[in-house]
Design a protein around this motif. Structure first.
Motif, mmCIF file in Angstrom:
data_model
loop_
_atom_site.group_PDB
_atom_site.id
_atom_site.type_symbol
_atom_site.label_atom_id
_atom_site.label_comp_id
_atom_site.label_asym_id
_atom_site.label_seq_id
_atom_site.Cartn_x
_atom_site.Cartn_y
_atom_site.Cartn_z
ATOM 1 N N VAL A 26 -27.411 -45.853 84.394
ATOM 2 C CA VAL A 26 -28.701 -46.550 84.333
ATOM 3 C C VAL A 26 -29.597 -45.920 83.271
ATOM 4 O O VAL A 26 -30.253 -46.625 82.491
ATOM 5 N N VAL A 27 -29.606 -44.582 83.202
ATOM 6 C CA VAL A 27 -30.398 -43.900 82.174
ATOM 7 C C VAL A 27 -29.908 -44.298 80.786
ATOM 8 O O VAL A 27 -30.712 -44.543 79.874
ATOM 9 N N GLY A 35 -30.761 -47.096 75.884
ATOM 10 C CA GLY A 35 -30.228 -47.991 74.851
ATOM 11 C C GLY A 35 -31.154 -49.155 74.568
ATOM 12 O O GLY A 35 -31.331 -49.559 73.417
ATOM 13 N N VAL A 36 -31.755 -49.713 75.616
ATOM 14 C CA VAL A 36 -32.686 -50.834 75.440
ATOM 15 C C VAL A 36 -33.933 -50.375 74.692
ATOM 16 O O VAL A 36 -34.465 -51.102 73.848
ATOM 17 N N LEU A 37 -34.385 -49.170 74.976
ATOM 18 C CA LEU A 37 -35.594 -48.655 74.331
ATOM 19 C C LEU A 37 -35.344 -48.101 72.932
ATOM 20 O O LEU A 37 -36.286 -47.736 72.238
ATOM 21 N N GLY A 38 -34.076 -48.000 72.536
ATOM 22 C CA GLY A 38 -33.783 -47.586 71.171
ATOM 23 C C GLY A 38 -33.514 -46.110 70.986
ATOM 24 O O GLY A 38 -33.488 -45.630 69.858
ATOM 25 N N PHE A 39 -33.306 -45.379 72.060
ATOM 26 C CA PHE A 39 -33.001 -43.960 71.948
ATOM 27 C C PHE A 39 -31.480 -43.798 71.915
ATOM 28 O O PHE A 39 -30.829 -43.570 72.926
ATOM 29 N N GLY A 40 -30.897 -43.904 70.730
ATOM 30 C CA GLY A 40 -29.443 -43.906 70.583
ATOM 31 C C GLY A 40 -28.768 -42.622 71.020
ATOM 32 O O GLY A 40 -27.742 -42.648 71.685
ATOM 33 N N GLY A 41 -29.339 -41.487 70.645
ATOM 34 C CA GLY A 41 -28.721 -40.209 70.994
ATOM 35 C C GLY A 41 -28.735 -39.950 72.486
ATOM 36 O O GLY A 41 -27.743 -39.502 73.066
ATOM 37 N N ALA A 58 -28.985 -42.239 74.817
ATOM 38 C CA ALA A 58 -28.135 -43.237 75.461
ATOM 39 C C ALA A 58 -26.671 -42.842 75.359
ATOM 40 O O ALA A 58 -25.911 -42.965 76.326
ATOM 41 N N GLY A 59 -26.266 -42.367 74.205
ATOM 42 C CA GLY A 59 -24.878 -41.950 74.020
ATOM 43 C C GLY A 59 -24.509 -40.769 74.890
ATOM 44 O O GLY A 59 -23.432 -40.733 75.489
ATOM 45 N N THR A 60 -25.421 -39.799 74.969
ATOM 46 C CA THR A 60 -25.165 -38.624 75.802
ATOM 47 C C THR A 60 -25.112 -38.986 77.276
ATOM 48 O O THR A 60 -24.216 -38.541 77.997
ATOM 49 N N ALA A 61 -26.033 -39.800 77.734
ATOM 50 C CA ALA A 61 -26.044 -40.202 79.139
ATOM 51 C C ALA A 61 -24.817 -41.034 79.482
ATOM 52 O O ALA A 61 -24.240 -40.886 80.555
ATOM 53 N N ALA A 62 -24.396 -41.894 78.577
ATOM 54 C CA ALA A 62 -23.194 -42.693 78.821
ATOM 55 C C ALA A 62 -21.961 -41.810 78.865
ATOM 56 O O ALA A 62 -21.064 -42.026 79.690
ATOM 57 N N TRP A 63 -21.908 -40.810 78.012
ATOM 58 C CA TRP A 63 -20.776 -39.876 78.005
ATOM 59 C C TRP A 63 -20.716 -39.093 79.313
ATOM 60 O O TRP A 63 -19.642 -38.946 79.907
ATOM 61 N N ILE A 64 -21.862 -38.610 79.797
ATOM 62 C CA ILE A 64 -21.915 -37.872 81.059
ATOM 63 C C ILE A 64 -21.507 -38.787 82.212
ATOM 64 O O ILE A 64 -20.754 -38.378 83.104
ATOM 65 N N ALA A 65 -21.990 -40.022 82.205
ATOM 66 C CA ALA A 65 -21.624 -40.970 83.259
ATOM 67 C C ALA A 65 -20.126 -41.231 83.257
ATOM 68 O O ALA A 65 -19.498 -41.308 84.322
ATOM 69 N N GLN A 66 -19.536 -41.340 82.092
ATOM 70 C CA GLN A 66 -18.094 -41.583 82.001
ATOM 71 C C GLN A 66 -17.306 -40.382 82.528
ATOM 72 O O GLN A 66 -16.348 -40.558 83.289
#
Length: 58
Positions: free
Chosen positions: A10-11, A16-22, A24-32
């Motif tokens: 969710v983070v 990602g929607v707000l435009g914070f690419g770094g 978003a990528g880190t949070a997605a990696w941790i979630a994965q």
């Protein structure tokens, strides 16, 4: 642990929607990573059969 993976997902989506690419990528990696760890532990618990449903552990 699945709860934390969902939170990081969710983070990542919000960042990602707000435009914070770094972020978003880190949070997605941790979630994965957390989701994979959850799946491995879940499969181990299924295979070992320690469910605690009144069955005695030998």
């Amino acid at each position: 642990m699945l709860h934390y993976a969902i939170i990081f997902l969710v983070v990542a989506l919000i960042a990602g929607v707000l435009g914070f690419g770094g972020i978003a990528g880190t949070a997605a990696w941790i979630a994965q990573i957390l989701f994979v760890v959850f799946l491995v532990l879940f499969l181990i618990s299924i295979l070992t059969g320690r469910g605690g449903r009144g069955r005695p552990v030998v």
